[in-house]
Design a protein around this motif. Structure first.
Motif, PDB file in Angstrom:
ATOM      1  N   LEU A 196      37.330  55.631  30.340  1.00  0.00           N
ATOM      2  CA  LEU A 196      38.576  54.933  30.791  1.00  0.00           C
ATOM      3  C   LEU A 196      38.326  53.676  31.574  1.00  0.00           C
ATOM      4  CD1 LEU A 196      40.327  58.230  32.138  1.00  0.00           C
ATOM      5  CD2 LEU A 196      41.148  56.877  30.288  1.00  0.00           C
ATOM      6  N   LEU A 197      37.147  53.596  32.501  1.00  0.00           N
ATOM      7  CA  LEU A 197      36.998  52.599  33.246  1.00  0.00           C
ATOM      8  C   LEU A 197      36.486  51.477  32.602  1.00  0.00           C
ATOM      9  CD1 LEU A 197      36.174  51.260  36.233  1.00  0.00           C
ATOM     10  CD2 LEU A 197      33.966  52.154  35.835  1.00  0.00           C
ATOM     11  N   PHE A 198      35.419  51.291  31.418  1.00  0.00           N
ATOM     12  CA  PHE A 198      35.011  50.235  30.739  1.00  0.00           C
ATOM     13  C   PHE A 198      35.830  49.920  29.644  1.00  0.00           C
ATOM     14  CE2 PHE A 198      31.136  51.773  33.115  1.00  0.00           C
ATOM     15  CZ  PHE A 198      31.021  50.656  33.779  1.00  0.00           C
TER      16      PHE A 198
ATOM     17  N   GLN B  82      38.327  46.713  29.761  1.00  0.00           N
ATOM     18  CA  GLN B  82      38.564  46.226  28.316  1.00  0.00           C
ATOM     19  C   GLN B  82      36.793  45.527  27.944  1.00  0.00           C
ATOM     20  OE1 GLN B  82      41.818  43.739  28.012  1.00  0.00           O
ATOM     21  NE2 GLN B  82      42.991  45.381  27.998  1.00  0.00           N
ATOM     22  N   VAL B  83      35.900  46.325  28.226  1.00  0.00           N
ATOM     23  CA  VAL B  83      34.408  45.800  27.750  1.00  0.00           C
ATOM     24  C   VAL B  83      34.045  46.109  26.511  1.00  0.00           C
ATOM     25  CG1 VAL B  83      32.002  46.308  28.336  1.00  0.00           C
ATOM     26  CG2 VAL B  83      33.550  46.307  30.214  1.00  0.00           C
TER      27      VAL B  83
END
Length: 168
Positions: A154-156, A161-162
């Motif tokens: 979820l974070l990245f 959008q890594v």
């Protein structure tokens, strides 16, 4: 009723800890560990330069790894000089194998990441570290592993959008 704070002096930490620590490995081990760290720092600096340092106004992808590598080189050089007098290295023991296992799992993660994405290797890494290195229960290891990988996804992937290699 007596006050527990006035019960008397407590045993000091270092004396208690010294009884459970493995014996000191000696100055040769201290210097060897510093030289290994120095070699890692130099290799990191060389790799960082290959990535490109950029300029101060437009930093390249290798700038931060280069800065960290320089810090590693400087601190390792200090340890090479002062290491003979220090007594904080420990002889290899069964506990050293846990550190080696942790390193092997990180290398496997780096190898598997481009092949099958980050989800499965990361899930396995967290699970192995919790279950076998941390001796957590099966349930805790499974739940925390799944939640950790979901949070990183979820974070990245979603929020930042890594572009990570992934299956999903």
């Amino acid at each position: 009723m007596s006050d527990p704070l006035e019960a008397g002096p407590l045993e000091s930490g270092p004396e208690v800890a010294d009884d459970t620590r493995p014996p000191h490995a000696g100055p040769l081990s201290q210097i060897s560990a510093a030289l290994v760290a120095l070699a890692v720092g130099v290799a990191g600096a060389i790799g960082s330069v290959a990535l490109g340092l950029g300029r101060m106004t437009q930093p390249g992808p290798g700038l931060w790894p280069f800065a960290i590598s320089v810090v590693i080189v400087v601190l390792s050089a200090v340890l090479v000089v002062t290491g003979r007098k220090l007594e904080d290295t420990e002889r290899f023991s069964k506990a050293s194998l846990l550190t080696a296992a942790g390193l092997v799992t990180l290398i496997l993660l780096a190898w598997l990441l481009p092949l099958i994405g980050f989800e499965i290797p990361s899930l396995l890494l967290v699970f192995v570290w919790l279950r076998w290195l941390g001796r957590e229960s099966w349930r805790t290891s499974i739940v925390v592993s799944v939640l950790t990988v979901a949070a990183f996804y979820l974070l990245f992937v979603v929020l930042l959008q890594v572009p990570l290699p992934r299956l999903i």
